[in-house]
Design a protein around this motif. Structure first.
Motif, mmCIF file in Angstrom:
data_model
loop_
_atom_site.group_PDB
_atom_site.id
_atom_site.type_symbol
_atom_site.label_atom_id
_atom_site.label_comp_id
_atom_site.label_asym_id
_atom_site.label_seq_id
_atom_site.Cartn_x
_atom_site.Cartn_y
_atom_site.Cartn_z
ATOM 1 N N UNK A 127 0.987 -0.968 -0.052
ATOM 2 C CA UNK A 127 0.214 -0.087 0.380
ATOM 3 C C UNK A 127 0.586 0.941 -0.375
ATOM 4 N N UNK A 128 1.781 1.715 0.910
ATOM 5 C CA UNK A 128 2.847 2.417 1.293
ATOM 6 C C UNK A 128 3.558 2.652 -0.611
ATOM 7 N N UNK A 129 3.940 1.745 -1.168
ATOM 8 C CA UNK A 129 4.892 1.244 -2.705
ATOM 9 C C UNK A 129 3.582 1.865 -3.055
ATOM 10 N N UNK A 130 2.267 1.823 -3.204
ATOM 11 C CA UNK A 130 1.525 2.326 -4.262
ATOM 12 C C UNK A 130 1.225 3.801 -4.207
ATOM 13 N N UNK A 131 1.072 4.111 -2.490
ATOM 14 C CA UNK A 131 0.761 5.486 -2.554
ATOM 15 C C UNK A 131 2.089 6.734 -3.784
ATOM 16 N N UNK A 132 3.256 5.907 -2.791
ATOM 17 C CA UNK A 132 4.498 7.139 -3.432
ATOM 18 C C UNK A 132 4.137 7.054 -4.809
ATOM 19 N N UNK A 133 4.438 5.474 -5.624
ATOM 20 C CA UNK A 133 3.866 5.609 -6.891
ATOM 21 C C UNK A 133 3.409 6.558 -7.732
ATOM 22 N N UNK B 35 7.838 21.988 2.343
ATOM 23 C CA UNK B 35 8.100 21.610 -0.138
ATOM 24 C C UNK B 35 8.145 20.046 0.254
ATOM 25 N N UNK B 36 8.714 19.680 1.395
ATOM 26 C CA UNK B 36 8.654 17.736 1.100
ATOM 27 C C UNK B 36 8.025 17.340 1.401
ATOM 28 N N UNK B 37 6.449 17.916 1.837
ATOM 29 C CA UNK B 37 5.545 16.538 2.198
ATOM 30 C C UNK B 37 4.804 16.565 1.554
ATOM 31 N N UNK B 38 4.963 16.230 0.101
ATOM 32 C CA UNK B 38 3.883 15.637 -0.719
ATOM 33 C C UNK B 38 4.718 14.887 -2.263
ATOM 34 N N UNK B 39 4.443 13.840 -1.732
ATOM 35 C CA UNK B 39 5.122 12.484 -2.772
ATOM 36 C C UNK B 39 4.765 12.898 -4.365
#
Length: 266
Positions: A94-100, A262-266
């Protein structure tokens, strides 16, 4: 005129090929998006019933539905162990898909690095005790208050400490933290088998694991270190490994003390 016609025909053919390639690229991009959304949805759907299984098994262990035999309690313990392992795998996907998909958002807030390390070590203590490993800390005094996503940074450290314990059969695992020049440096050192130089460049890639019998025996998705690296990058930091076969490994995380909003959104 013949030469011009020939060049024009080539140009038209190349334009058509370019259009076909562009169309295929758009189709592949759409398919990749569909794949990402599919995995995200499936991960959510799998987590819901699994959490119910774990919840009811916990109630049974606590005796809410009456006393159980030793054999039943042993079976429930196995259910919980395997259920929690499966849940961790689902969470990785789930984390991986969110990051992708670029949909993972960090919750920036102030945190205490010593308290975070203490929490991780407390959570991993039973794992180390089960293998008779020493789990120690060396945290510098007077560390500044950090700014970042405490939950995600705890996830990073838990992954590194968990891996160190998983692949270390004897000796110790040490977690250390210092700060200088506006940066935290957190290291996780183990006395495990070490990592060959040829493998160090790919252990942070998706679905990659060191090709050894010990790694295959431990299992996993091969996403943990990849997710950890991306979470550190989202904070504006970096993660590195130093190791030699037979000499253990040191994973170092370099984090800005104050992560940028500014780094808070992937």
């Amino acid at each position: 005129m013949q030469s011009f016609a020939h060049q024009a025909a080539l140009a038209i053919r190349n334009a058509r090929l370019f259009q076909e390639v562009d169309a295929k690229n758009r189709e592949l991009a759409a398919a990749d998006r569909h794949k990402t959304h599919f995995f995200a949805n499936m991960s959510h759907e799998l987590r819901t019933p699994l959490n119910a299984v774990l919840g009811y098994s916990e109630l049974l262990v606590d005796g809410l539905y009456g006393p159980l035999s030793d054999k039943a309690l042993d079976a429930l313990e196995r259910i919980q162990i395997n259920g929690r392992h499966l849940l961790s795998l689902i969470n990785d996907v789930l984390d991986f898909t969110k990051i992708e998909a670029g949909s993972l958002t960090l919750s920036i807030q102030e945190y205490s690095m010593p308290a975070m390390i203490e929490q991780v070590v407390a959570a991993a203590a039973s794992l180390a005790q089960a293998k008779d490993l020493a789990l120690t800390t060396e945290v510098a005094e007077g560390l500044p208050v950090g700014q970042g996503d405490e939950r995600r940074l705890t996830q990073v450290l838990m992954n590194l400490v968990g891996n160190a314990i998983k692949f270390t059969e004897s000796g110790a695992v040490r977690v250390a933290a210092t700060a200088a020049g506006g940066w935290f440096t957190v290291s996780v050192t183990d006395t495990g088998p070490g990592i060959a130089a040829a493998d160090q460049g790919r252990i942070f890639d998706e679905f990659q694991q060191i090709d050894s019998s010990s790694t295959r025996k431990q299992g996993g998705t091969g996403l943990g270190l990849s997710i950890a690296r991306k979470l550190v990058l989202l904070h504006g930091g970096r993660i590195e490994v130093e190791s030699e076969p037979g000499s253990g490994a040191v994973f170092r995380v370099h984090l800005p003390v104050r992560a940028s909003e500014e780094k808070q959104a992937a």
